[in-house]
Design an enzyme around this catalytic site. Structure first.
Site, short mmCIF file in Angstrom:
data_model
loop_
_atom_site.label_atom_id
_atom_site.label_comp_id
_atom_site.label_asym_id
_atom_site.label_seq_id
_atom_site.Cartn_x
_atom_site.Cartn_y
_atom_site.Cartn_z
N TYR A 258 0.82 -1.21 0.00
CA TYR A 258 0.00 0.00 0.00
C TYR A 258 0.85 1.26 0.00
O TYR A 258 0.73 2.11 -0.90
CB TYR A 258 -0.95 -0.02 1.20
CG TYR A 258 -1.63 1.30 1.48
CD1 TYR A 258 -2.47 1.88 0.54
CD2 TYR A 258 -1.42 1.98 2.69
CE1 TYR A 258 -3.10 3.10 0.78
CE2 TYR A 258 -2.04 3.18 2.94
CZ TYR A 258 -2.88 3.74 1.99
OH TYR A 258 -3.49 4.94 2.24
N LYS B 263 1.57 3.97 -3.08
CA LYS B 263 1.17 5.36 -2.85
C LYS B 263 2.37 6.31 -3.00
O LYS B 263 2.23 7.42 -3.53
CB LYS B 263 0.55 5.52 -1.47
CG LYS B 263 -0.81 4.85 -1.29
CD LYS B 263 -1.90 5.52 -2.09
CE LYS B 263 -2.38 6.79 -1.43
NZ LYS B 263 -3.57 7.37 -2.13
#
Length: 431
Positions: free
Chosen positions: A211, A215
Site C-alpha cells: 500500500y 502510494k
C-alpha cells in the site's frame, strides 16, 4: 484567508471526484453539500457495469460517471472526458486501494498509475483551480524522528541502495503474470503470488507494505507530471471513525487499528509485537503538502483494553517463539490425532491452520506500525489553520468556523476512543 471565502470558492463550481464510493470520498462529498449546497456540479467517478448501475447509487443532484482510474483514459467515454475537462474547477483524487496486503498488479494500477492517469486528464482541464490528491503520511516508510512535509523525487528509495524505476516495476508485474499464466496457476495461486510479489518489492526498496509503496510511487509521478497544474497533497495518518460530522463514530469497514481490536475481542490473538510507548498518529511548497495527524501536537499512546489474557511482546522473534509454542506445536499434535482417527478432524485442522495463518499474516503486515518511531511534522497544516483562524476572527462567525475545524488539539483521545470510535465500530462494522 477567510472561512467565508473558502465556502464561497465552491459556490457555482464543478468538482470531479474519484474514489467516491470509499469512506473518505463519501465524507468529502457530504461535507461540501452540507456547507455549500450551491456547488454547481459534482462529477463522481464510479466503477460500475454501466451508467444505469451507477445512477442507482446516487441522488439526482450528482452526476455519476462510469470509469476506472487504472485505465489510461480513466475508463471515460470521449464525451464524458471532454465535458469534465471543459467544466472542472477542482479535481479531488481519493481513489485508492488501502489494503496493505493487496495484489501488486491491482495496487500498482490504482495507487500509482491511477494517479498518473488522473493527472494526465487534469493537464487537459481548461479552468482547473486545484488538483487535490489524498495520499498517506506513511509514504515515509519506516523512518524515525521528525518526518517532514516534503516531496519524493522520481526513483527515490528509502533504503538508499536500489534505484527505483516505476516502469521497471510494471514490467516485473507483467512478467510475473505471464509466468503464472504459462504455469496454468489457479486464480487463488495467482492472487497469493501477486500479494507476495508486492510485499517483496516494497521491502526491497525500503517500504513496509504494498500500500504505502504504491502510494509513494503515485506521489513521485505527480511531481514528475504536474507541470503547471496547481497541486495539493494531503497526507492523513491513521483514518478512524468520524469525530463529529456528519455524526460521531461513523465508519465503514476495518481501519488499521480495528483489525487488531476485532481479533483481540474475538480472542483470536493473545499477544502482539508492539512498542508499549508507541505514539499513535490519528486523524479526524510546490506542491503544497499537508500532513494531517496528531503525533506532535496532541499525541496519544497505545492503550490496552483488557478483554482476556493478553500480552505485548517486545520483538518479532518473541512473537514467532510464542506462535511455535502455543499454536504450531499443538497443531502438530492435533494433526497426529487426526491421522489416528482416519482424518475425522480434517475440517477442524483446516480451521485451526487458517486461524494461525491469519494471525501471522496480520502481525507481519502491521508490525512496522506497531513499532513505529516517527513523528509527522505538520508545519504547513499549522500555518493553514493559523490563516483560517485569522480570517475567522476578522470577519466570520463561530458557526462558520466549526465547519472547517481540523485541529487535533481539541480532541480528548481517551474520550474519543471509548465513547465515539469503539461504539461506532460496534454499530457500523461489527454488526
Amino acid at each position: 484567508m477567510e472561512t467565508n471565502f473558502i465556502l464561497e470558492n465552491f459556490f457555482n463550481k464543478t468538482v470531479f471526484v474519484t474514489g467516491i464510493t470509499g469512506f473518505l470520498g463519501k465524507v468529502f462529498v457530504e461535507k461540501i453539500l452540507r456547507i455549500q449546497p450551491n456547488v454547481k456540479k459534482f462529477f463522481l467517478l464510479i466503477r460500475a457495469a454501466d451508467d444505469a448501475s451507477a445512477v442507482q447509487r446516487l441522488r439526482d443532484e450528482l452526476i455519476p460517471i462510469v470509469g476506472d482510474v487504472s485505465d489510461p483514459d480513466l475508463g471515460l467515454s470521449a464525451n464524458s472526458r471532454k465535458m469534465i475537462c471543459q467544466e472542472a474547477d477542482f479535481i479531488v483524487n481519493i481513489a485508492a486501494t488501502t489494503n496493505f496486503d493487496e495484489r501488486y498488479d491491482i495496487a500498482l494500477g490504482i495507487n500509482t498509475f491511477g494517479v498518473m492517469h488522473t493527472m494526465n486528464m487534469a493537464r487537459e482541464c481548461l479552468k482547473l483551480q486545484v488538483f487535490l490528491h489524498v495520499s498517506t503520511a506513511y509514504v515515509h516508510g519506516e523512518k524515525s524522528g521528525i518526518l517532514t512535509e516534503t516531496t519524493f523525487s522520481m526513483g527515490h528509495t528509502l533504503d538508499g541502495t536500489n534505484h527505483l524505476s516505476i516502469s521497471n516495476e510494471k514490467e516485473i508485474v507483467d512478467r510475473k503474470l505471464d509466468e503464472l499464466k504459462s504455469q496454468k496457476c489457479s486464480q487463488a495461486e495467482v492472487k497469493l503470488a501477486m500479494k507476495d510479489l508486492g510485499l517483496q518489492r516494497a521491502r526491497t526498496h525500503g517500504w513496509p507494505n504494498t500500500y504505502v509503496f504504491t502510494k509513494s510511487m503515485g506521489e513521485m509521478l505527480l511531481g514528475e507530471l504536474k507541470g503547471d497544474v496547481p497541486l495539493v497533497i494531503i497526507r492523513p495518518t491513521i483514518v478512524t471513525s468520524t469525530y463529529k460530522d456528519p455524526f460521531p463514530g461513523w465508519i465503514e469497514g476495518f481501519r488499521t487499528v480495528d483489525a487488531f481490536a476485532y481479533s483481540l475481542a474475538q480472542g483470536k490473538m493473545k499477544f502482539i509485537t508492539a512498542d508499549p510507548h508507541l505514539i499513535l498518529d490519528v486523524n479526524s511548497c510546490d506542491p503544497m503538502i499537508y500532513q494531517i495527524g496528531s503525533s506532535i501536537r496532541n499525541p496519544t499512546k497505545i492503550t490496552a483494553i483488557r478483554v482476556g489474557k493478553f500480552e505485548i511482546v517486545p520483538s518479532m522473534e518473541d512473537f514467532y517463539m510464542r506462535i511455535a509454542r502455543w499454536h504450531i506445536l499443538p497443531l502438530k499434535v492435533i494433526k497426529l490425532v487426526n491421522i489416528v482417527m482416519c482424518h475425522y478432524m480434517n475440517d477442524y485442522c483446516q480451521k485451526v491452520e487458517r486461524k494461525l495463518q491469519f494471525i501471522v499474516r496480520l502481525m507481519e503486515l502491521y508490525r512496522d506500525y506497531l513499532c513505529f518511531k516517527g513523528r509527522f511534522d505538520d508545519k504547513n497544516t499549522q500555518e493553514l489553520r493559523g490563516e483560517m483562524r485569522s480570517g475567522i476572527s476578522s470577519s466570520c462567525s463561530d458557526e462558520n468556523a466549526i465547519y472547517l475545524e481540523f485541529d487535533p488539539m481539541g480532541i480528548d483521545w481517551t474520550d474519543y476512543f471509548m465513547n465515539t470510535h469503539i461504539p461506532g465500530s460496534v454499530k457500523y462494522v461489527f454488526k
